[in-house]
Design an enzyme around this catalytic site. Sequence first.
Site, PDB file in Angstrom:
ATOM      1  N   TYR A 103      88.324  39.544  26.972  1.00  0.00           N
ATOM      2  CA  TYR A 103      88.259  40.944  27.431  1.00  0.00           C
ATOM      3  C   TYR A 103      88.861  41.859  26.369  1.00  0.00           C
ATOM      4  O   TYR A 103      88.274  42.892  26.013  1.00  0.00           O
ATOM      5  CB  TYR A 103      89.021  41.068  28.757  1.00  0.00           C
ATOM      6  CG  TYR A 103      89.143  42.483  29.287  1.00  0.00           C
ATOM      7  CD1 TYR A 103      88.083  43.107  29.927  1.00  0.00           C
ATOM      8  CD2 TYR A 103      90.345  43.193  29.149  1.00  0.00           C
ATOM      9  CE1 TYR A 103      88.210  44.407  30.420  1.00  0.00           C
ATOM     10  CE2 TYR A 103      90.471  44.485  29.635  1.00  0.00           C
ATOM     11  CZ  TYR A 103      89.402  45.087  30.269  1.00  0.00           C
ATOM     12  OH  TYR A 103      89.537  46.370  30.748  1.00  0.00           O
TER      13      TYR A 103
ATOM     14  N   SER B 153      90.441  49.843  26.404  1.00  0.00           N
ATOM     15  CA  SER B 153      91.604  49.371  27.167  1.00  0.00           C
ATOM     16  C   SER B 153      92.792  49.250  26.227  1.00  0.00           C
ATOM     17  O   SER B 153      92.633  48.911  25.048  1.00  0.00           O
ATOM     18  CB  SER B 153      91.320  47.999  27.786  1.00  0.00           C
ATOM     19  OG  SER B 153      92.525  47.432  28.290  1.00  0.00           O
TER      20      SER B 153
HETATM   21  P1  NDP Z   1      85.808  48.357  38.613  1.00  0.00           P
HETATM   22  O1  NDP Z   1      85.472  46.902  38.553  1.00  0.00           O
HETATM   23  O2  NDP Z   1      86.668  48.846  39.712  1.00  0.00           O
HETATM   24  O3  NDP Z   1      84.454  49.215  38.568  1.00  0.00           O
HETATM   25  C1  NDP Z   1      83.513  48.872  37.615  1.00  0.00           C
HETATM   26  C2  NDP Z   1      82.360  49.844  37.632  1.00  0.00           C
HETATM   27  O4  NDP Z   1      81.432  49.415  36.624  1.00  0.00           O
HETATM   28  C3  NDP Z   1      81.640  49.868  38.939  1.00  0.00           C
HETATM   29  O5  NDP Z   1      81.133  51.171  39.185  1.00  0.00           O
HETATM   30  C4  NDP Z   1      80.483  48.894  38.705  1.00  0.00           C
HETATM   31  O6  NDP Z   1      79.317  49.222  39.443  1.00  0.00           O
HETATM   32  C5  NDP Z   1      80.204  49.115  37.244  1.00  0.00           C
HETATM   33  N1  NDP Z   1      79.585  47.942  36.643  1.00  0.00           N
HETATM   34  C6  NDP Z   1      80.099  46.699  36.528  1.00  0.00           C
HETATM   35  N2  NDP Z   1      79.186  45.869  35.983  1.00  0.00           N
HETATM   36  C7  NDP Z   1      78.070  46.627  35.765  1.00  0.00           C
HETATM   37  C8  NDP Z   1      76.794  46.354  35.240  1.00  0.00           C
HETATM   38  N3  NDP Z   1      76.448  45.110  34.850  1.00  0.00           N
HETATM   39  N4  NDP Z   1      75.902  47.350  35.153  1.00  0.00           N
HETATM   40  C9  NDP Z   1      76.231  48.611  35.567  1.00  0.00           C
HETATM   41  N5  NDP Z   1      77.433  48.930  36.094  1.00  0.00           N
HETATM   42  C10 NDP Z   1      78.339  47.941  36.188  1.00  0.00           C
HETATM   43  O7  NDP Z   1      86.478  48.679  37.186  1.00  0.00           O
HETATM   44  P2  NDP Z   1      87.513  49.826  36.794  1.00  0.00           P
HETATM   45  O8  NDP Z   1      87.130  51.090  37.427  1.00  0.00           O
HETATM   46  O9  NDP Z   1      88.880  49.310  36.980  1.00  0.00           O
HETATM   47  O10 NDP Z   1      87.273  49.908  35.214  1.00  0.00           O
HETATM   48  C11 NDP Z   1      86.455  50.925  34.646  1.00  0.00           C
HETATM   49  C12 NDP Z   1      86.634  50.913  33.138  1.00  0.00           C
HETATM   50  O11 NDP Z   1      88.027  51.088  32.822  1.00  0.00           O
HETATM   51  C13 NDP Z   1      86.212  49.607  32.467  1.00  0.00           C
HETATM   52  O12 NDP Z   1      85.679  49.881  31.198  1.00  0.00           O
HETATM   53  C14 NDP Z   1      87.527  48.864  32.323  1.00  0.00           C
HETATM   54  O13 NDP Z   1      87.472  47.893  31.300  1.00  0.00           O
HETATM   55  C15 NDP Z   1      88.444  50.032  31.988  1.00  0.00           C
HETATM   56  N6  NDP Z   1      89.852  49.753  32.228  1.00  0.00           N
HETATM   57  C16 NDP Z   1      90.320  49.603  33.505  1.00  0.00           C
HETATM   58  C17 NDP Z   1      91.659  49.347  33.705  1.00  0.00           C
HETATM   59  C18 NDP Z   1      92.245  49.183  35.056  1.00  0.00           C
HETATM   60  O14 NDP Z   1      93.430  48.853  35.144  1.00  0.00           O
HETATM   61  N7  NDP Z   1      91.506  49.407  36.138  1.00  0.00           N
HETATM   62  C19 NDP Z   1      92.587  49.211  32.562  1.00  0.00           C
HETATM   63  C20 NDP Z   1      91.975  49.387  31.276  1.00  0.00           C
HETATM   64  C21 NDP Z   1      90.658  49.640  31.129  1.00  0.00           C
HETATM   65  P3  NDP Z   1      78.697  48.312  40.639  1.00  0.00           P
HETATM   66  O15 NDP Z   1      79.801  47.907  41.539  1.00  0.00           O
HETATM   67  O16 NDP Z   1      77.710  49.236  41.263  1.00  0.00           O
HETATM   68  O17 NDP Z   1      78.048  47.151  39.961  1.00  0.00           O
END
Ligand code: NDP
Length: 243
Positions: free
Chosen positions: A152, A138
Amino acid sequence: MATRPLEGKTALVTGGSRGVGAGIVARLAADGARVAFTYANSPQRAEAVAAAAAAHPIRADSLHEQDIEAAVAQTADRFGSLDILVNNAAVGTFATITDLKMAEIDAMLTINVRSVIVAIRESLAHMGSGGRIINIGSINADRTPFPGQSIYATTKGALASLTRGLARELAPRGITINNIQPGPIDTDANPADGPAASTMLGVMAMDRFGTAAEVGAFVSYLAGPDATYITGASLDIDGGFGA
Ligand code: NDP
């Protein structure tokens, strides 16, 4: 017709059921890779992503080391190899250090950092020369403009350090590792119409959130045949959030 750039490659994406991860799964599959992805709590959304991308969903909670080990083994068994690992799954609980519960801090450290280390360690048993590891960090690793982001941001800073260190260990094996640092991307975790959106746009160069498809395109580039000389890098895709 041009060959798709990832034809013949196999990939595992963690957290592919929603958001950025779903965008990565879709793009890698569209570019020709055979793709498996993990999810934890959204089985119906995982099925929809799998159907749309002809990808293979694996229920695996990144909180549990055994789940990650099994997901990597299942991917390697199914595809016979593992060429591309994308560590995308993460959680963020945004509150000051005194307001966060220890369980919330532990979950961020475990899912965002420890599980990434486990996934990489396990994947290396199946990854040969030409392998690509891509972490989703991030921009908060480099810039934390608002209170409540410290833990975070700590986890994402750890990914930048891990990426640099492992670049040294993996280059002799012909494997690259890089860390993509998104800024605000429109997902469930950070909706473009959410309460924090206007504050974030206020510190950015561009007046919009990014999309999961834009991050997926960046991942595909780093996983593809043109990115052979990039390793150990943290690369921003942030609309100028860090500018
Ligand atoms: P979301 O919360 O929208 O999606 C998260 C995803 O990760 C889902 O598919 C969820 O699956 C999965 N996940 C969460 N916890 C677990 C777990 N314990 N085990 C397995 N899978 C898990 O997040 P984003 O799409 O926004 O973020 C994705 C990545 O991008 C992350 O690394 C985040 O830190 C990074 N990021 C995002 C930003 C943003 O603005 N959106 C900015 C900077 C970085 P399920 O629902 O099936 O549990």
